[in-house]
Design a protein around this motif. Sequence first.
Motif, PDB file in Angstrom:
ATOM      1  N   LEU A  21      51.949  -7.626  10.483  1.00  8.72           N
ATOM      2  CA  LEU A  21      53.152  -7.712  11.305  1.00  8.72           C
ATOM      3  C   LEU A  21      52.879  -8.415  12.622  1.00  8.72           C
ATOM      4  N   ILE A  22      51.732  -8.146  13.209  1.00 12.62           N
ATOM      5  CA  ILE A  22      51.385  -8.767  14.490  1.00 12.62           C
ATOM      6  C   ILE A  22      51.247 -10.282  14.329  1.00 12.62           C
ATOM      7  N   ASP A  23      50.767 -10.727  13.172  1.00 13.40           N
ATOM      8  CA  ASP A  23      50.547 -12.157  12.956  1.00 13.40           C
ATOM      9  C   ASP A  23      51.843 -12.921  12.664  1.00 13.40           C
ATOM     10  N   LEU A  24      52.930 -12.218  12.390  1.00 13.55           N
ATOM     11  CA  LEU A  24      54.185 -12.902  12.092  1.00 13.55           C
ATOM     12  C   LEU A  24      54.782 -13.490  13.372  1.00 13.55           C
ATOM     13  N   PRO A  25      55.279 -14.739  13.331  1.00 13.08           N
ATOM     14  CA  PRO A  25      55.838 -15.379  14.536  1.00 13.08           C
ATOM     15  C   PRO A  25      57.297 -15.000  14.769  1.00 13.08           C
ATOM     16  N   GLU A  26      57.565 -13.700  14.891  1.00  9.91           N
ATOM     17  CA  GLU A  26      58.934 -13.227  15.050  1.00  9.91           C
ATOM     18  C   GLU A  26      59.266 -13.034  16.526  1.00  9.91           C
ATOM     19  N   HIS A  27      60.384 -13.615  16.958  1.00  2.08           N
ATOM     20  CA  HIS A  27      60.851 -13.410  18.326  1.00  2.08           C
ATOM     21  C   HIS A  27      61.896 -12.295  18.404  1.00  2.08           C
ATOM     22  N   GLU A  28      62.600 -12.052  17.310  1.00  2.00           N
ATOM     23  CA  GLU A  28      63.599 -10.987  17.252  1.00  2.00           C
ATOM     24  C   GLU A  28      63.339 -10.169  15.988  1.00  2.00           C
ATOM     25  N   PRO A  29      62.291  -9.347  15.995  1.00  2.00           N
ATOM     26  CA  PRO A  29      61.906  -8.630  14.776  1.00  2.00           C
ATOM     27  C   PRO A  29      62.893  -7.526  14.423  1.00  2.00           C
TER      28      PRO A  29
END
Length: 329
Positions: free
Chosen positions: A173-181
Amino acid sequence: MDVSVPRLSVVVPVFNEEDVLPLFAQRMRPVLDALDLPYEVLTVDDGSRDATPAVLEGMRRQWPQLRVVRLRRNSGHQNALTAGLHRARGQYVVSIDVDLQDPPEVIAEMLHLAESAGLDVVHGVRADRSSDSRFKRWTAGMYYRLVRRVVGASVPHNAGDFRLLSRTAVDALIDLPEHEPVYRLLVPWLGLPGGEVTYTRERRAAGRSKYPLAKMVRLALDSVTGFSAAPLRVATWLGCAGIALCVAIGGAALAAYLWGTVVPGWTSMFVALMFVGALQLLCLGLLGEYVARIFTTLQGRPPYVVTFDSAATGRPLVETGKGSTPWKL
């Protein structure tokens, strides 16, 4: 008990919860102490404006396993949860709200299931929501039907942000490039081995809900626009239907003209113009949701800013949510 390398981390987003925090500690601490393993409770103060910071500081002095991370401003529940996941050190990480609607006693069952079955994710599923209002149950049902149709059946029904994650899942999850998770959709998207634990949702222990209708609508929009291009396809379908309707109306008007039965009037013209205008606005609105997400990503602003972490150096700091080096004040 050695808390330097905890086996279990409990992440708790907090916003203006001065009334419920003492009740939370009274109920959570015996549950975790009974597990007889190294643990930490990481509370993320999401820019509270009441006495929550003072209450947390008093709790930290009496509860050695309690950590406090304070965000400079209110960044939202999901971003506060992100701040906690980035700082959780345990082999297993449980996320839970502070209002005690999700019973802490279920954590032991979650941990046992994860260890015995080798699972990376254990969802807490609400089998009984009778404590919620009828409107809350109705809107929640609509939300889950919507996201399951858009995202897929992998999204557990009636599963919120009460879950257990392994270190593998947290790192992913930390590695995902999400700005609005939206973690209730991101976690199933990972496709890791998972299970479920059912429980009865309780009434809020104290205080008022921090998730009004406006935030629920915002969550639904983020869920749909963040995980599917279906809204863009809906706009295309509506556009095609509008064109087909216009062709049909044009054909009918031409036939009436050929038969000599045309009656001059403005009603049909007004209705047609209003329909086309509304259709254009709807399409622009759907496109605007995606343009807004692109704009937010290009800005590169972090989703949260940490100003204090009791487990760091003890001195104030400013740290962004993108893994950058902390800035000293």
